[in-house]
Design a protein around this motif. Structure first.
Motif, short mmCIF file in Angstrom:
data_model
loop_
_atom_site.label_atom_id
_atom_site.label_comp_id
_atom_site.label_asym_id
_atom_site.label_seq_id
_atom_site.Cartn_x
_atom_site.Cartn_y
_atom_site.Cartn_z
N TYR A 139 48.64 52.26 47.33
CA TYR A 139 47.13 51.79 47.89
C TYR A 139 46.50 51.12 46.74
CZ TYR A 139 42.91 50.74 49.96
OH TYR A 139 41.67 50.06 50.38
N ALA A 140 46.56 51.83 45.59
CA ALA A 140 45.58 51.32 44.67
C ALA A 140 46.18 50.06 44.00
CB ALA A 140 45.49 52.44 43.41
N VAL A 141 47.29 49.81 43.80
CA VAL A 141 47.98 48.71 43.33
C VAL A 141 47.68 47.43 44.17
CG1 VAL A 141 50.18 47.69 43.01
CG2 VAL A 141 49.68 49.85 41.95
N VAL A 142 48.02 47.67 45.63
CA VAL A 142 47.72 46.30 46.35
C VAL A 142 46.15 46.17 46.42
CG1 VAL A 142 47.79 45.73 48.61
CG2 VAL A 142 49.72 47.25 47.82
N GLU A 143 45.38 47.52 46.46
CA GLU A 143 43.73 46.86 46.18
C GLU A 143 43.28 46.31 45.26
OE1 GLU A 143 40.14 49.79 47.32
OE2 GLU A 143 41.39 50.03 45.28
N GLY A 144 44.26 46.76 43.99
CA GLY A 144 43.83 46.15 42.66
C GLY A 144 44.17 44.61 42.64
N VAL A 145 45.15 44.40 43.12
CA VAL A 145 45.53 42.76 43.09
C VAL A 145 44.57 42.20 43.90
CG1 VAL A 145 47.49 41.09 43.87
CG2 VAL A 145 48.03 43.25 42.83
N SER A 146 44.08 42.58 45.02
CA SER A 146 43.42 42.08 45.92
C SER A 146 41.89 41.92 45.27
CB SER A 146 43.23 42.91 47.30
OG SER A 146 44.47 42.85 47.88
N PHE A 147 41.44 42.88 44.72
CA PHE A 147 40.15 43.06 43.86
C PHE A 147 40.24 41.80 42.82
CE2 PHE A 147 38.78 47.45 44.60
CZ PHE A 147 38.41 47.26 45.83
N GLY A 148 41.33 41.82 42.15
CA GLY A 148 41.75 40.55 41.18
C GLY A 148 41.51 39.34 41.54
N LEU A 149 42.02 38.91 42.87
CA LEU A 149 42.09 37.69 43.62
C LEU A 149 40.45 37.53 43.89
CD1 LEU A 149 45.13 37.81 45.83
CD2 LEU A 149 44.57 36.17 44.12
N ARG A 150 39.67 38.61 44.47
CA ARG A 150 38.14 38.56 44.62
C ARG A 150 37.40 37.87 43.35
NH1 ARG A 150 34.04 39.42 48.48
NH2 ARG A 150 32.18 38.43 47.43
N ASP A 151 37.72 38.47 42.27
CA ASP A 151 37.15 38.28 41.11
C ASP A 151 37.47 36.75 40.71
OD1 ASP A 151 36.42 40.66 40.48
OD2 ASP A 151 37.82 41.17 38.97
N GLY A 152 38.64 36.11 41.30
CA GLY A 152 38.66 34.72 40.91
C GLY A 152 38.02 33.77 41.85
N LEU A 153 37.93 34.38 43.42
CA LEU A 153 37.50 33.68 44.08
C LEU A 153 35.76 33.51 43.71
CD1 LEU A 153 37.13 32.24 47.12
CD2 LEU A 153 36.88 34.52 47.86
N ASP A 154 35.51 34.43 43.33
CA ASP A 154 33.71 34.43 42.92
C ASP A 154 33.61 33.33 41.81
OD1 ASP A 154 33.31 36.34 44.75
OD2 ASP A 154 33.23 37.85 43.36
N THR A 155 34.61 32.78 41.00
CA THR A 155 34.34 31.81 40.05
C THR A 155 34.50 30.49 40.84
OG1 THR A 155 36.72 31.60 39.54
CG2 THR A 155 35.60 33.56 38.40
N LEU A 156 34.89 30.17 41.94
CA LEU A 156 35.40 28.87 42.37
C LEU A 156 33.82 28.32 43.23
CD1 LEU A 156 38.87 29.61 43.60
CD2 LEU A 156 38.10 28.46 41.36
N ALA A 157 34.01 27.09 43.51
CA ALA A 157 33.07 26.43 44.72
C ALA A 157 33.60 27.14 46.18
CB ALA A 157 33.34 25.19 44.70
N ARG A 158 32.77 27.53 46.81
CA ARG A 158 33.21 28.46 47.97
C ARG A 158 33.91 27.47 49.06
NH1 ARG A 158 33.43 33.75 48.00
NH2 ARG A 158 33.25 33.82 50.33
N PRO A 159 34.86 27.94 49.65
CA PRO A 159 35.86 27.10 50.40
C PRO A 159 35.06 26.85 51.82
CG PRO A 159 36.54 29.22 50.50
CD PRO A 159 35.66 29.26 49.43
N ALA A 160 35.48 25.72 52.36
CA ALA A 160 34.89 25.33 53.76
C ALA A 160 35.69 26.00 54.73
CB ALA A 160 34.91 23.78 53.80
N GLY A 161 35.55 27.07 55.31
CA GLY A 161 36.38 27.77 56.36
C GLY A 161 37.35 28.65 55.83
N ALA A 162 38.35 28.74 56.74
CA ALA A 162 39.45 29.70 56.39
C ALA A 162 40.13 29.20 55.09
CB ALA A 162 40.23 30.01 57.59
N LEU A 163 40.97 30.08 54.50
CA LEU A 163 41.83 29.91 53.35
C LEU A 163 43.27 30.31 54.00
CD1 LEU A 163 40.31 31.47 50.35
CD2 LEU A 163 40.71 29.05 50.66
N ALA A 164 44.32 29.36 53.60
CA ALA A 164 45.66 29.49 54.26
C ALA A 164 46.30 30.58 53.21
CB ALA A 164 46.41 28.22 54.24
#
Length: 485
Positions: free
Chosen positions: A368-393
């Motif tokens: 679980y920690a590994v899957v969650e850690g990858v997801s947290f890493g993606l959240r860190d990346g998302l927080d650096t970007l212009a927010r998307p308009a709507g859902a992400l594929a």
């Protein structure tokens, strides 16, 4: 009929696309990566060609009629790889790949040499990019560097072999650190900083333009018509975006492949190098995109499944999904930097960490920690970007798990969608770019596929994920000095 060729890191995929959007045939050939030294990652271009011959032979055997109707070919591929040719067009050494980390010192040197690097190239100097690799070759393999007549990216080497001409395109070239990304042209200043000139670079076209024509010998060998056009094509992520119809500002996707990517399209050049955001050209004229990249995403899950005794990724994900909320709250924290990291840390020396292990933890907790850690890493990346308009594929191998898709939606706090045919990825986008080069219209060709499943963030899960994410984010700055040591 259109043919898309996608040269990935682990496989080369070929896809036949009809002009009613039907995928008529797919063929794959596996690739391997060589790691002769720590931080190194290389492939022989000869392996790429062997894989191309394999998929074309398979398509000719399976779909000879469709193959004979192909009017244009599109190319997609792994970005940043340094493929070095001499004056006779011969490969000088194995290609240095996107996930190679040897050129950290050269990145520092390039940044000192060109203080305006981020402003021109839209990106920080990172070991994965192409320019620092050439500085490394100049320093450590000077005899080879002296013989470099041409530098090509992986898919553009395939184009060279197919046509005899050296041509690149904007989206892939934007990942070299030699392109003026806003101007969509080579930068003489950046080239000079690595001891190179325009003469060693390929001619540039847009991804949806005709670049070259297929050699007659290959048309005959594979059963194609004469004068088949080859489109400019795209780097893998821009091609995947075209395949999913992500061409308008604010549209985006999350990719759970070997690496993890969040991609958001834009109508203008929007660099943010301070947070290791990639600002690249899109595959279509007058369009750009922002992208955050983590180097170990689904590959971290693969690593854990091998070493924790799960056997495969699906078994690991099922084990992680069995944990209840209380067990998840007590699980260790995992930093997923098994191959260093790009966004937002830009640190090739960053390492994976399991923090908070106790004797009460077992393999399921670590899963679980590994899957969650990858997801947290993606959240860190998302927080650096212009927010998307709507859902992400959501695309990539990790997207096969509905449980992980929901967890990721909860952590990102953004709706995610799974589309029909999303697994076609860059090969579909490459075929669509071939269609555009053959006269297709963007609105008709770059349609969004039907949504198969949607994952909306669960408000009641947000607080728990935010608390654990806060712990996750505190660890990297505390450990950074130890990684460097």
């Amino acid at each position: 009929m259109y043919l898309g060729l996608d040269l990935g890191t682990s496989e080369l995929k070929a896809l036949l696309l009809a002009d009613d959007h039907r995928i008529v045939g797919v063929a794959r050939a596996s690739l391997t990566v060589d790691r002769p030294h720590p931080l190194w990652s290389e492939q022989s271009p000869a392996q790429w060609w062997q894989a191309l011959e394999q998929v074309m032979a398979q398509l000719r055997a399976d779909q000879p009629v469709a193959l004979a109707q192909v009017r244009a070919i599109g190319l997609s591929g792994q970005m940043h790889g340094a493929t070095l040719l001499d004056a006779a067009g011969e490969v000088l050494r194995p290609a240095i790949l996107w996930n190679d980390g040897r050129s950290g010192a050269q990145c520092e040197a390039l940044t000192r040499a060109v203080p305006r690097l981020g402003e021109i190239a839209g990106n920080l100097a990172m070991p994965g990019f192409t320019a620092p690799k050439l500085l490394w070759v100049r320093e450590h393999e000077p005899d080879i560097f002296a013989r470099v007549a041409r530098v090509l990216l992986p898919k553009d080497w395939l184009r060279f072999m197919l046509s005899g001409e050296a041509v690149g395109e904007m989206s892939d070239a934007a990942g070299t650190l030699w392109l003026d990304v806003g101007a969509r042209d080579w930068s003489d200043e950046l080239l000079a900083a690595t001891g190179l000139t325009r003469a060693q670079m390929p001619r540039l076209v847009e991804g949806s333009e005709v670049s070259v024509t297929l050699k007659a010998e290959f048309a005959e060998r594979w059963g194609l018509a004469e004068d088949v056009k080859i489109a400019g094509g795209a780097g893998d992520n821009a091609a995947s975006a075209v395949g999913m119809g992500i061409v308008e500002p604010g549209q985006g996707f999350v990719s759970l492949g070997t690496s993890g990517v969040i991609f958001v399209a834009s109508s203008r050049f929007e660099p943010n190098p301070a947070q290791a955001v990639h600002a690249f050209c899109h595959a279509l004229p007058g369009r750009w995109h922002q992208m955050s990249v983590m180097l170990s995403a689904a590959s971290a899950v693969s690593w854990a499944s091998r070493h924790l005794g799960f056997g495969d990724e699906a078994t690991l994900l099922a084990a992680a999904a069995r944990l209840d909320d209380a067990a998840r709250a007590r699980a260790p924290i995992f930093l997923p930097y098994l191959s260093g990291e790009r966004s937002p840390h830009n640190n090739a020396n960053a390492q994976g960490v399991l923090f908070g292990l106790t004797q009460a933890h077992g393999a399921d907790d670590i899963a679980y920690a590994v899957v969650e850690g990858v997801s947290f890493g993606l959240r860190d990346g998302l927080d650096t970007l212009a927010r998307p308009a709507g859902a992400l594929a959501l695309v990539g191998g990790g997207a096969r798990s509905s449980w992980w898709a929901q967890l990721l939606a909860d952590i990102l706090e953004v709706p995610l969608t799974l589309a029909e045919g999303g697994e076609a990825g860059g090969a579909l986008g490459a075929a669509r770019l071939a269609w555009l080069a053959d006269g297709g219209a963007i609105a008709a060709v770059c349609t969004a596929p039907a949504v198969r499943q949607r994952f909306d963030p669960k408000a009641d899960a947000a607080a728990g994920h935010r608390a654990r994410h806060a712990r996750f984010r505190k660890l990297y700055p505390l450990l950074r000095a130890s990684f460097e040591a």
